[in-house]
Design an enzyme around this catalytic site. Structure first.
Site, PDB file in Angstrom:
ATOM      1  N   HIS A 309       0.853  -1.181   0.000  1.00 53.56           N
ATOM      2  CA  HIS A 309       0.000   0.000   0.000  1.00 53.56           C
ATOM      3  C   HIS A 309       0.889   1.232   0.000  1.00 53.56           C
ATOM      4  O   HIS A 309       1.938   1.240   0.634  1.00 53.56           O
ATOM      5  CB  HIS A 309      -0.916   0.025   1.239  1.00 53.56           C
ATOM      6  CG  HIS A 309      -2.062   0.970   1.077  1.00 53.56           C
ATOM      7  ND1 HIS A 309      -1.953   2.301   1.366  1.00 53.56           N
ATOM      8  CD2 HIS A 309      -3.312   0.773   0.613  1.00 53.56           C
ATOM      9  CE1 HIS A 309      -3.109   2.886   1.095  1.00 53.56           C
ATOM     10  NE2 HIS A 309      -3.953   1.984   0.631  1.00 53.56           N
ATOM     11  N   ASP A 366      -7.938  -5.339  -0.106  1.00 49.42           N
ATOM     12  CA  ASP A 366      -8.441  -6.055  -1.280  1.00 49.42           C
ATOM     13  C   ASP A 366      -8.032  -7.518  -1.301  1.00 49.42           C
ATOM     14  O   ASP A 366      -8.585  -8.306  -2.064  1.00 49.42           O
ATOM     15  CB  ASP A 366      -7.972  -5.360  -2.562  1.00 49.42           C
ATOM     16  CG  ASP A 366      -8.743  -4.081  -2.793  1.00 49.42           C
ATOM     17  OD1 ASP A 366      -9.902  -4.030  -2.367  1.00 49.42           O
ATOM     18  OD2 ASP A 366      -8.183  -3.139  -3.363  1.00 49.42           O
TER      19      ASP A 366
HETATM   20  N1  CMC Z   1       4.344  -7.530  -5.057  1.00 51.76           N
HETATM   21  C1  CMC Z   1       5.686  -7.509  -5.195  1.00 51.76           C
HETATM   22  N2  CMC Z   1       6.453  -6.421  -4.992  1.00 51.76           N
HETATM   23  C2  CMC Z   1       5.833  -5.271  -4.667  1.00 51.76           C
HETATM   24  C3  CMC Z   1       4.440  -5.206  -4.506  1.00 51.76           C
HETATM   25  C4  CMC Z   1       3.681  -6.392  -4.717  1.00 51.76           C
HETATM   26  N3  CMC Z   1       2.359  -6.374  -4.576  1.00 51.76           N
HETATM   27  N4  CMC Z   1       4.054  -3.942  -4.168  1.00 51.76           N
HETATM   28  C5  CMC Z   1       5.207  -3.234  -4.109  1.00 51.76           C
HETATM   29  N5  CMC Z   1       6.286  -4.036  -4.406  1.00 51.76           N
HETATM   30  C6  CMC Z   1       7.698  -3.652  -4.373  1.00 51.76           C
HETATM   31  C7  CMC Z   1       8.083  -2.799  -5.569  1.00 51.76           C
HETATM   32  O1  CMC Z   1       8.563  -3.605  -6.643  1.00 51.76           O
HETATM   33  C8  CMC Z   1       9.170  -1.920  -4.980  1.00 51.76           C
HETATM   34  O2  CMC Z   1      10.344  -2.707  -4.849  1.00 51.76           O
HETATM   35  P1  CMC Z   1      11.791  -1.994  -4.993  1.00 51.76           P
HETATM   36  O3  CMC Z   1      11.882  -1.029  -3.852  1.00 51.76           O
HETATM   37  O4  CMC Z   1      12.779  -3.114  -4.911  1.00 51.76           O
HETATM   38  O5  CMC Z   1      11.783  -1.310  -6.338  1.00 51.76           O
HETATM   39  C9  CMC Z   1       8.682  -1.653  -3.550  1.00 51.76           C
HETATM   40  O6  CMC Z   1       7.871  -2.805  -3.221  1.00 51.76           O
HETATM   41  C10 CMC Z   1       7.851  -0.373  -3.411  1.00 51.76           C
HETATM   42  O7  CMC Z   1       6.791  -0.427  -4.368  1.00 51.76           O
HETATM   43  P2  CMC Z   1       6.144   0.819  -5.108  1.00 51.76           P
HETATM   44  O8  CMC Z   1       5.565   0.374  -6.394  1.00 51.76           O
HETATM   45  O9  CMC Z   1       7.117   1.950  -5.137  1.00 51.76           O
HETATM   46  O10 CMC Z   1       5.001   1.195  -4.085  1.00 51.76           O
HETATM   47  P3  CMC Z   1       3.793   2.156  -4.362  1.00 51.76           P
HETATM   48  O11 CMC Z   1       3.510   2.837  -3.072  1.00 51.76           O
HETATM   49  O12 CMC Z   1       4.061   3.028  -5.540  1.00 51.76           O
HETATM   50  O13 CMC Z   1       2.599   1.182  -4.783  1.00 51.76           O
HETATM   51  C11 CMC Z   1       0.769  -0.307  -4.643  1.00 51.76           C
HETATM   52  C12 CMC Z   1       1.601   0.769  -3.912  1.00 51.76           C
HETATM   53  C13 CMC Z   1      -0.450  -0.629  -3.797  1.00 51.76           C
HETATM   54  C14 CMC Z   1       0.301   0.253  -5.996  1.00 51.76           C
HETATM   55  C15 CMC Z   1       1.649  -1.551  -4.857  1.00 51.76           C
HETATM   56  O14 CMC Z   1       2.067  -2.077  -3.615  1.00 51.76           O
HETATM   57  C16 CMC Z   1       0.936  -2.627  -5.688  1.00 51.76           C
HETATM   58  O15 CMC Z   1       0.995  -2.593  -6.918  1.00 51.76           O
HETATM   59  N6  CMC Z   1       0.244  -3.606  -5.004  1.00 51.76           N
HETATM   60  C17 CMC Z   1      -0.548  -4.599  -5.692  1.00 51.76           C
HETATM   61  C18 CMC Z   1      -1.885  -3.999  -6.108  1.00 51.76           C
HETATM   62  C19 CMC Z   1      -2.834  -3.802  -4.943  1.00 51.76           C
HETATM   63  O16 CMC Z   1      -3.013  -4.692  -4.124  1.00 51.76           O
HETATM   64  N7  CMC Z   1      -3.482  -2.624  -4.905  1.00 51.76           N
HETATM   65  C20 CMC Z   1      -4.525  -2.318  -3.903  1.00 51.76           C
HETATM   66  C21 CMC Z   1      -4.126  -1.253  -2.945  1.00 51.76           C
HETATM   67  S1  CMC Z   1      -5.224  -1.162  -1.518  1.00 51.76           S
HETATM   68  C22 CMC Z   1      -6.783  -0.725  -2.123  1.00 51.76           C
HETATM   69  C23 CMC Z   1      -6.823   0.605  -2.795  1.00 51.76           C
HETATM   70  O17 CMC Z   1      -6.200   1.556  -2.360  1.00 51.76           O
HETATM   71  O18 CMC Z   1      -7.557   0.702  -3.776  1.00 51.76           O
END
Ligand code: CMC
Length: 431
Positions: A309, A366
């Site tokens: 998140h 989710d």
């Molecule tokens: N699986 C594997 N690696 C992950 C994941 C994941 N689900 N989420 C983040 N990472 C890694 C990412 O690759 C990065 O690694 P590194 O630092 O080595 O490059 C690190 O964790 C930070 O990730 P980020 O993409 O910079 O984080 P963000 O804050 O931009 O993204 C997120 C947050 C929710 C979009 C992301 O965690 C994600 O894509 N999760 C899966 C989709 C999901 O479950 N979304 C629902 C969110 S909750 C409900 C809502 O708000 O609608």
């Protein structure tokens, strides 16, 4: 709101500086007000994804991502989940205070008497192909409300804004159920006003003309809880979209329709659908290890859906509540879902894996909501629609707050231009 503290920013390259005031809210970190930065220094700020940027002041919802805190109008989500109802929470988000008995009855009466769709809107659905995604139908149908209710909508009039909020919260379940019924070829069901909000929705979803619906009360209880947990979440992508569209003076139906499209993406509300699809792809608990390996592989775009998140870096308080409900619902409905075994193995594997621990990637709301929706018989394509029904209360509260805030301006971010420098047009024969 403005603190006496000032942050001084000096640009030694051009000897210009800016004195930037600090602004504090009731809770949370203070913000540097950069409103005069460009004038003072000639620089913009750069913050892709808005990781360090507050886009607005708001009194609706507060999140402390490090501590796993979520408050609606100051009330902890745990207390609302245990003691309140979705409709009461909607009143709270909209009005800022919990309603007394009379206020709640008045609100419920208003919502109940705005649930019907215009008959002409039913024809609107006939234009869709039978396998259209319900989120596409929902976004279009909600945008089309602007065509049905433009006569009594002056966005500058508080009473008109309230009426639009009532209409949206009231009609969203009717429209959502219509999207589902159209996709399965069932006749549309009118809302029954003798039922309460969530039960009425479940009837509109599942009752067929040929036999009465036997509804397990645990289904309505679970759905009400999910709606409470999803009702608002501060300046997330879809709410920020509603505000950006709203900042142009666009009507609330168009603004909320834009929010619905933003919610659809798998990184946001679309994650609940993506979680279920991913659990099905993983198939059995034996394959969990491979999935976790893939999620950690930087050369593979595969991510564990339902994990991580942007704001919660400790745990998602909604996930904690919903996890408990998930087990209860499955037990009470007598559902023995093998996907739950995959989900539990995945949760366990990720929670002790160094990659996920280091990056503070916990199961989010989710991860569990899809499993509950599935147990309630809601088709996978409808999961994000369910989220949208609940979030409508938050979206419209933010839209109203934006209109009530004096001095609101159109949202208009700047950019760092990385394209070609100035060059002369070349006639096509010479290219
Ligand atoms: N699986 C594997 N690696 C992950 C994941 C994941 N689900 N989420 C983040 N990472 C890694 C990412 O690759 C990065 O690694 P590194 O630092 O080595 O490059 C690190 O964790 C930070 O990730 P980020 O993409 O910079 O984080 P963000 O804050 O931009 O993204 C997120 C947050 C929710 C979009 C992301 O965690 C994600 O894509 N999760 C899966 C989709 C999901 O479950 N979304 C629902 C969110 S909750 C409900 C809502 O708000 O609608």
């Amino acid at each position: 709101m403005s603190d006496s503290k000032i942050v001084k920013l000096v640009d030694e390259s051009n000897n210009r500086s800016s004195e930037l005031p600090l602004i504090s809210g009731t809770l949370g970190p203070a913000c540097i007000d950069i409103g005069t930065l460009y004038k003072d220094t000639g620089h913009f700020t750069y913050d892709p994804g808005y990781g360090s940027t507050a886009s607005t002041k708001s009194a609706i919802t507060y999140i402390d991502g490090d501590e796993g805190v979520l408050l609606y109008r100051g009330y902890p989500i745990e207390q609302l989940a245990e003691k309140s109802s979705f409709l009461e929470v909607s009143y709270l988000l909209l009005n800022g205070e919990l309603p007394d008995k009379t206020q709640f009855e008045g609100f419920e009466h208003q919502i109940t008497h705005h649930t019907m769709m215009h008959e002409a809107q039913k024809n609107f659905f006939q234009g869709f192909h039978h396998d259209a995604h319900p989120m596409a139908m929902l976004a279009a149908a909600v945008a089309s409300l602007s065509a049905f209710y433009h006569d009594d909508l002056d966005v500058e009039n508080p009473a008109d804004r309230k009426l639009a909020a009532i209409r949206l919260i009231a009609k969203m379940p009717t429209i959502a159920a219509a999207c589902f019924r159209y996709s399965v070829g069932w006749p549309m069901r009118y809302p029954r006003n003798n039922l309460e909000y969530v039960t009425r929705f479940l009837h509109m979803m599942f009752e067929v003309p040929s036999e009465p619906l036997q509804l397990n009360p645990v289904a309505a209880k679970a759905l009400d809880l999910l709606f409470i947990l999803h009702a608002d979440h501060e300046q997330n992508a879809s709410t920020s979209t509603v505000r950006l569209v709203g900042s142009t003076g666009a009507n609330p139906y168009a603004s909320v329709a834009a929010g619905i499209t933003a919610l659809w993406g798998p990184a946001h509300g679309g994650a609940n659908e993506a979680v279920l699809k991913q659990l099905k792809e993983i198939g059995t608990p034996d394959n969990v290890e491979t999935a976790v390996k893939r999620a950690k592989d930087k050369n593979d775009s595969f991510r564990l859906m339902g994990f991580g998140h942007r704001v919660y870096k400790n745990f998602d308080p909604r996930a904690k509540i919903i996890r408990e409900m998930c087990h209860k619902v499955l037990a009470e409905l007598g559902v023995n879902d093998p996907l739950l075994d995959v989900a539990m193995k995945l949760e366990e594997a990720a929670l002790k894996d160094e990659y996920f621990v280091e990056r503070k990637l916990y199961p989010n709301v989710d991860f569990y909501s899809g499993i509950i929706y599935k147990a309630l018989g809601i088709p996978t394509e409808m999961f994000t629609v369910m989220f949208a029904i609940a979030r409508t209360a938050g979206w419209i509260s933010h839209w109203i707050e934006q209109h009530e805030t004096p001095g609101s301006r159109i949202g208009r971010p700047r950019q760092i231009y990385t394209g070609a420098g100035v060059r002369d047009y070349v006639p096509s024969a010479k290219r």
